[in-house]
Design a protein around this motif. Structure first.
Motif, PDB file in Angstrom:
ATOM      1  N   UNK A  74       0.821  -1.211   0.000  1.00  0.00           N
ATOM      2  CA  UNK A  74       0.000   0.000   0.000  1.00  0.00           C
ATOM      3  C   UNK A  74       0.858   1.265   0.000  1.00  0.00           C
ATOM      4  N   UNK A  75       2.063   1.147   0.555  1.00  0.00           N
ATOM      5  CA  UNK A  75       2.992   2.283   0.574  1.00  0.00           C
ATOM      6  C   UNK A  75       3.867   2.324  -0.682  1.00  0.00           C
ATOM      7  N   UNK A  76       3.588   1.415  -1.612  1.00  0.00           N
ATOM      8  CA  UNK A  76       4.334   1.308  -2.870  1.00  0.00           C
ATOM      9  C   UNK A  76       5.804   0.945  -2.654  1.00  0.00           C
ATOM     10  N   UNK A  77       6.087   0.238  -1.557  1.00  0.00           N
ATOM     11  CA  UNK A  77       7.418  -0.306  -1.290  1.00  0.00           C
ATOM     12  C   UNK A  77       7.387  -1.760  -1.766  1.00  0.00           C
ATOM     13  N   UNK A  78       7.407  -1.914  -3.080  1.00  0.00           N
ATOM     14  CA  UNK A  78       7.126  -3.198  -3.691  1.00  0.00           C
ATOM     15  C   UNK A  78       8.181  -4.264  -3.405  1.00  0.00           C
ATOM     16  N   UNK A  79       9.447  -3.896  -3.377  1.00  0.00           N
ATOM     17  CA  UNK A  79      10.487  -4.889  -3.080  1.00  0.00           C
ATOM     18  C   UNK A  79      10.312  -5.437  -1.662  1.00  0.00           C
ATOM     19  N   UNK A  80      10.023  -4.553  -0.714  1.00  0.00           N
ATOM     20  CA  UNK A  80       9.786  -4.990   0.664  1.00  0.00           C
ATOM     21  C   UNK A  80       8.556  -5.888   0.738  1.00  0.00           C
TER      22      UNK A  80
END
Length: 153
Positions: A74-80
């Motif tokens: 949801x925070x657009x921290x896709x790798x995480x």
């Protein structure tokens, strides 16, 4: 709900109920996530995770990692988010939590869609198959429809 969980948390701590404390912190994270307070939700899940690990509550651990992945997505921290889903999925499989496995695959499908990855359709289909196998027709349809929406024309 958030206030009630906050009131319950010190009670669990006072009586030394580590599972109750972990579940309470996770529930606080769930409420914060539903309120779009993603940083707070992430912190609360990070507080719950080591508690689940220390007491060997594998289901809580897997659910917490998946929730952390959802917040990261949801925070657009896709790798995480991808890393967290990759940590949660095998735990769900190892403990035989088919619903958790299907939910994780569905979340991974949503992540793949957000990234424009071609794996999204297959992830949704895998989730749909598990949802169907466990009798969750509503989510089976949702996952199948998501896969169909990605079908090449």
């Amino acid at each position: 709900a958030f206030d009630l969980y906050q009131q319950a948390l010190p009670l669990y701590q006072q009586i030394g109920d580590r599972l109750g404390e972990a579940n309470c912190r996770q529930a606080l994270g769930d409420v914060a996530r539903m309120q779009a307070r993603y940083a707070d939700a992430f912190d609360l899940y990070q507080q719950a995770l080591p508690l689940f690990q220390q007491i060997g509550a594998r289901l809580g651990e897997a659910n917490c990692r998946r929730s952390l992945g959802d917040v990261a997505r949801m925070q657009k921290r896709y790798a995480d988010a991808f890393d967290l889903y990759q940590q949660a999925l095998p735990v769900h499989k190892q403990i035989g939590d088919r619903l958790g496995e299907a939910n994780c695959l569905y979340s991974m499908g949503e992540l793949a869609v957000a990234q424009g990855a071609t794996t999204a359709r297959q992830l949704f289909l895998e989730a749909a198959a598990i949802f169907t196998a466990i009798g969750n027709q509503e989510w089976a349809k949702r996952a199948h429809d998501a896969a169909q929406a990605l079908q090449p024309e």
